[in-house]
Design a protein around this motif. Structure first.
Motif, short mmCIF file in Angstrom:
data_model
loop_
_atom_site.label_atom_id
_atom_site.label_comp_id
_atom_site.label_asym_id
_atom_site.label_seq_id
_atom_site.Cartn_x
_atom_site.Cartn_y
_atom_site.Cartn_z
N UNK A 48 43.92 -10.10 87.07
CA UNK A 48 42.54 -9.71 87.40
C UNK A 48 41.58 -10.10 86.30
N UNK A 49 41.91 -9.78 85.06
CA UNK A 49 41.02 -10.12 83.95
C UNK A 49 40.85 -11.63 83.82
N UNK A 50 41.93 -12.36 83.94
CA UNK A 50 41.84 -13.83 83.83
C UNK A 50 40.94 -14.39 84.92
N UNK A 51 41.09 -13.88 86.12
CA UNK A 51 40.31 -14.39 87.24
C UNK A 51 38.83 -14.09 87.07
N UNK A 52 38.50 -12.85 86.75
CA UNK A 52 37.09 -12.47 86.63
C UNK A 52 36.45 -13.20 85.46
N UNK A 53 37.15 -13.31 84.36
CA UNK A 53 36.62 -14.04 83.21
C UNK A 53 36.35 -15.49 83.58
N UNK A 54 37.25 -16.09 84.35
CA UNK A 54 37.11 -17.50 84.73
C UNK A 54 35.93 -17.73 85.67
N UNK A 55 35.44 -16.68 86.32
CA UNK A 55 34.28 -16.82 87.19
C UNK A 55 33.00 -17.08 86.41
N UNK A 56 33.03 -16.84 85.12
CA UNK A 56 31.86 -17.10 84.28
C UNK A 56 30.65 -16.31 84.73
N UNK A 57 29.51 -16.98 84.84
CA UNK A 57 28.27 -16.30 85.20
C UNK A 57 28.23 -15.83 86.64
N UNK A 95 45.69 -12.51 75.13
CA UNK A 95 45.21 -11.13 75.09
C UNK A 95 43.97 -10.98 74.21
N UNK A 96 43.96 -11.59 73.03
CA UNK A 96 42.80 -11.49 72.14
C UNK A 96 41.53 -11.98 72.84
N UNK A 97 41.66 -13.13 73.48
CA UNK A 97 40.50 -13.72 74.16
C UNK A 97 40.01 -12.82 75.28
N UNK A 98 40.94 -12.27 76.05
CA UNK A 98 40.57 -11.41 77.17
C UNK A 98 39.94 -10.10 76.70
N UNK A 104 32.71 -7.42 75.42
CA UNK A 104 31.34 -7.94 75.43
C UNK A 104 30.61 -7.65 76.73
N UNK A 105 31.26 -6.99 77.69
CA UNK A 105 30.60 -6.69 78.96
C UNK A 105 29.74 -5.44 78.82
N UNK A 106 28.64 -5.35 79.56
CA UNK A 106 27.72 -4.20 79.46
C UNK A 106 28.22 -2.99 80.23
N UNK A 107 27.48 -1.90 80.10
CA UNK A 107 27.79 -0.69 80.86
C UNK A 107 26.86 -0.49 82.05
N UNK A 108 25.77 -1.24 82.09
CA UNK A 108 24.85 -1.21 83.23
C UNK A 108 24.46 -2.65 83.57
#
Length: 271
Positions: A48-57, A95-98, A104-108
């Motif tokens: 899940x983390x890999x996929x969402x991160x790969x979606x970029x913006x 893991x470090x990268x993820x 770095x993601x926001x809360x809102x």
């Protein structure tokens, strides 16, 4: 372009992929907002983390309580629970990268809307806050989590006191209250202070407790999208809120909302 919003994925990667395939999600022109708790309890937190991160913006994430707990576990502040099924993620070569990406993601997140601005956070907005208070505190948390002092602040976020904004006098207390309000809140006492022990539907909860959204004045003018509260199953008594956690990780279903026409898509749990 279409805007989609999804509830707590919690490692239910195959269900997420199935929903996005059904709506023909196109990362080149569509945007996916994720209501936090990307990880924990489900079978595929790493994927899940890999996929969402790969979606970029094309992916807009808010942090949930399980995401923050993962950051603390990776930092050695807390121990992982076997039920969270995080071993594969914690020992992965990336893991470090993820983890750094997640921190770095926001809360809102602000959701574009032609009629009026809408917002997303994992748990909602404290009824003791105005919108500007919530945005300010979310930004302060974000700055702490991307700083070199991240681990010190993660260690300070645990605890249920203070549960009132008015009683949050120190920087540490304001940080803890704000994390709890944005990622753990469900019920409040009548004065708007937070209560952390009840998770059931309002019909099954003592009368001296009320859902946060029955006290909030902000949502009368500002639509709010949130996850975290699976027992609501996508239903609420307020027309301006959109609860999206429908307990996929517990065997129910994952919910995707197309923002433009408010059409709902669901995918039954695969396991």
């Amino acid at each position: 372009m279409a805007i989609y919003l999804v509830g707590d994925v919690q490692g239910c990667y195959s269900e997420l992929k199935a929903l996005l395939k059904r709506v023909n999600f196109d990362r080149d022109c569509d945007i996916l907002y994720l209501a936090g708790d990307l990880v924990a309890r489900g079978p595929s937190s790493l994927e899940t983390l890999r996929f969402v991160k790969a979606l970029g913006d094309s992916a807009k994430v808010v942090l949930g309580n399980h995401d923050l707990h993962l950051l603390a576990v990776y930092a050695g502040i807390k121990k992982a629970k076997a039920a969270d099924k995080l071993d594969k993620l914690l020992t992965s070569p990336d893991a470090d990268e993820l983890i750094n990406w997640l921190a770095a993601q926001p809360l809102i997140q602000k959701i574009p809307d032609k009629k009026k601005s809408a917002y997303m956070s994992h748990a909602g907005i404290s009824p003791q806050w105005l919108l500007k208070d919530a945005l300010e505190q979310a930004q302060l948390i974000h700055q702490k989590l991307i700083s070199t002092e991240r681990n010190q602040w993660l260690a300070l976020m645990y605890g249920e006191k203070p549960n009132s904004w008015q009683a949050s006098l120190t920087e540490e207390e304001r940080f803890r209250y704000s994390v709890n309000a944005l990622t753990r809140m469900r019920y409040c006492f009548m004065d708007g202070s937070l209560e952390f022990h009840h998770k059931n539907t309002p019909e099954e909860t003592p009368e001296h407790l009320v859902p946060w959204f029955t006290l909030s004045k902000t949502i009368d003018k500002t639509p709010w999208v949130f996850g975290h509260w699976a027992s609501l199953m996508g239903h609420s008594s307020h027309s301006n809120i959109y609860p999206l956690d429908t307990g996929c990780v517990w065997g129910s279903h994952l919910t995707l909302l197309r923002w433009g026409d408010k059409k709902v898509f669901i995918e039954q749990a695969h396991q």
